[in-house]
Design a protein around this motif. Structure first.
Motif, PDB file in Angstrom:
ATOM      1  N   CYS A  81       0.789  -1.006   0.307  1.00 55.47           N
ATOM      2  CA  CYS A  81       0.097  -0.171   0.090  1.00 55.47           C
ATOM      3  C   CYS A  81       0.925   1.208  -0.043  1.00 55.47           C
ATOM      4  O   CYS A  81       0.884   2.081  -0.793  1.00 55.47           O
TER       5      CYS A  81
ATOM      6  N   TRP B  50      -5.472  -2.465  -8.068  1.00 54.46           N
ATOM      7  CA  TRP B  50      -5.870  -2.859  -6.767  1.00 54.46           C
ATOM      8  C   TRP B  50      -7.514  -2.833  -6.807  1.00 54.46           C
ATOM      9  O   TRP B  50      -7.739  -2.910  -5.401  1.00 54.46           O
ATOM     10  N   GLU B  51      -8.103  -2.033  -7.820  1.00 57.36           N
ATOM     11  CA  GLU B  51      -9.437  -2.371  -7.731  1.00 57.36           C
ATOM     12  C   GLU B  51     -10.033  -3.469  -8.009  1.00 57.36           C
ATOM     13  O   GLU B  51     -11.285  -3.614  -7.384  1.00 57.36           O
TER      14      GLU B  51
ATOM     15  N   ASN C 133      -9.611  -5.096  -4.433  1.00 57.40           N
ATOM     16  CA  ASN C 133     -10.690  -4.387  -3.111  1.00 57.40           C
ATOM     17  C   ASN C 133     -11.780  -4.786  -3.594  1.00 57.40           C
ATOM     18  O   ASN C 133     -13.006  -5.420  -2.543  1.00 57.40           O
TER      19      ASN C 133
ATOM     20  N   ASN D  99     -13.721  -6.830  -1.514  1.00 52.22           N
ATOM     21  CA  ASN D  99     -15.345  -6.422  -0.773  1.00 52.22           C
ATOM     22  C   ASN D  99     -16.571  -7.300  -0.701  1.00 52.22           C
ATOM     23  O   ASN D  99     -17.563  -7.421   0.231  1.00 52.22           O
TER      24      ASN D  99
END
Lengths: 326, 113
Positions: free
Chosen positions: B23, B102-103, B106, B110
């Motif tokens: 990160c 990353w998207e 993510n 989720n």
């Protein structure tokens, strides 16, 4: 601030040489910015306690430096700088002198060359392998059992040693050289001159005629040393010219000394109540000892010359970096 | 003798470090689309909730520069020499790829969590 300089000096010691100055310049800028912010927050100048707090938060110098080093596994990053330093000490204090003296004997002693000198090199190699193995083992064990305790212990930046000025010539060394130089010149003028025969309590020592030339050369060297050390005492740092003069006088002095050792330095010793065979044996012994230490003396003189040449290069680099031409 | 709580703390610290490492790299690359020097970069990241100490940031910057993702130059500002960093063209390309990755992660996390 002095405490910051001492901290940076301590970090610098453990960093790789090629990146040292760059890393320290950047770290210094960061710490000074932190100090400015702290002063703005406090509304007063930061005192030693405030600076100490900033440095403690930055971390122990070894911990800071190890983050810039490659990750090693057998010896972890916390211990690796100390491990590397220990190996360097072994190389400089043991391996290099050993090799220099060995090389000196190989080059200058026909008697030694006849005794299978390569065998001695093999012994050195075995010794070095054993030593490196032992050091690695000790550090690997320390890595397993000690690292966490020392790295996490509280430390006090005020206990860091003062930052040394490596370019400064110690006043004591200039005074010592000045005193020895003057003492020799005065001794030469009062008594020594071109004498080669000396008497002590009835005994007489006759030195070889080459001593006259040696002493003349030494007188010249001493005169220059007196001048140079007086200048060094005032300037307290090397310039291009003083560094070159130092190299020149060390070359002349070394050549004279080595040349003297190659000759039979004592011609005759006589003493009352001592049989001539015994004084002859002492004379031979002195001359033999002088010729035997000749290889070691050559090596020592070469080391002195290398140090002088390195000093000239360092002074030149420093002056070019600061844009000064003197 | 280490207790279970101590072992868990150690494990958490290690996993947290691994999570932060990637990160931080992305955060640093992202902020250096605009040229900055180390200290202001640190302040910006801390201000945005991602504090990073100097002992972590500078070696990271150095590594990213060696990898060709950043370029730097020493310049004088407010009478002090400072090293300014910015993203290299290669760094811009890599950042774009990392953001896409990353998207994806993510979005997947989720759903998983």
């Amino acid at each position: 601030m002095e405490l910051i300089d001492r901290y940076l000096q301590a970090v610098k010691f453990w960093l790789p040489k090629a990146q040292r100055d760059d890393i320290i310049a950047e770290l210094s800028e960061d710490i000074r910015s932190q100090m400015e912010d702290k002063e703005a927050e406090l509304g007063r100048k930061a005192d030693a306690g405030d600076v100490g707090g900033i440095l403690r938060r930055c971390g122990h110098p070894i911990q800071v430096a190890q983050r810039y080093l490659p990750q090693e596994h057998l010896i972890g990053p916390s211990m690796f700088p100390i491990y590397k330093l220990t190996l360097k000490i072994v190389a400089v204090a043991y391996v290099l002198p050993w090799l220099f003296v060995w090389l000196g004997y190989v080059v200058f002693s026909a008697g030694y060359r006849a005794q299978n000198p390569i065998h001695h090199l093999g012994l050195l190699w075995q010794g070095v392998v054993g030593l490196v193995f032992a050091i690695t083992l000790v550090f690997a064990l320390a890595e397993r059992f000690m690292v966490k305790t020392w790295a996490q212990e509280d430390w006090d930046p005020r206990q860091l040693p003062p930052a040394p000025d490596t370019d400064q010539i110690p006043r004591a060394s200039s005074i010592l050289e000045l005193t020895i130089g003057i003492a020799f010149i005065v001794g030469w003028a009062i008594d020594l001159r071109f004498r080669t025969v000396f008497g002590f309590a009835g005994a007489t020592i006759t030195l070889a005629p080459v001593w006259r030339y040696f002493l003349c050369g030494l007188l010249l060297v001493s005169a220059v040393v007196v001048g140079l050390s007086a200048i060094n005492l005032i300037l307290r740092s090397w310039t291009r010219w003083t560094a070159r003069v130092r190299l020149a006088i060390d070359c002349i002095g070394s050549t004279l000394f080595c040349w003297l050792l190659k000759t039979a330095i004592v011609v005759e010793i006589t003493a009352p109540n001592v049989p001539p065979e015994k004084t002859l044996a002492v004379t031979h012994g002195i001359n033999l000892w002088a010729s035997r230490i000749f290889p070691a003396a050559v090596v020592l003189c070469l080391v002195i010359v290398v140090v002088d040449v390195r000093r000239i290069i360092r002074v030149k680099t420093t002056m070019e970096e600061s844009g000064s031409g003197t | 003798m280490t207790t279970s709580a101590e072992r868990n703390d150690g494990l958490y610290g290690q996993l947290r470090l691994e999570l932060r490492r990637g990160c931080l790299t992305m955060a640093v690359l992202g902020r250096l689309r605009t040229e900055q020097y180390g200290y202001t970069l640190r302040q910006t990241l801390a201000g945005l909730g991602l504090a990073i100490d100097e002992g972590t940031l500078y070696p990271l910057l150095r590594r990213l520069e060696t990898q060709g993702l950043l370029v730097s130059e020493w310049r004088e500002e407010e009478k002090r020499k400072k090293r300014f960093y910015r993203l290299s063209p290669e760094g811009k390309q890599i950042l774009k790829q990392l953001l896409a990755e990353w998207e994806g992660i993510n979005k997947a996390l989720n759903q998983i969590l």
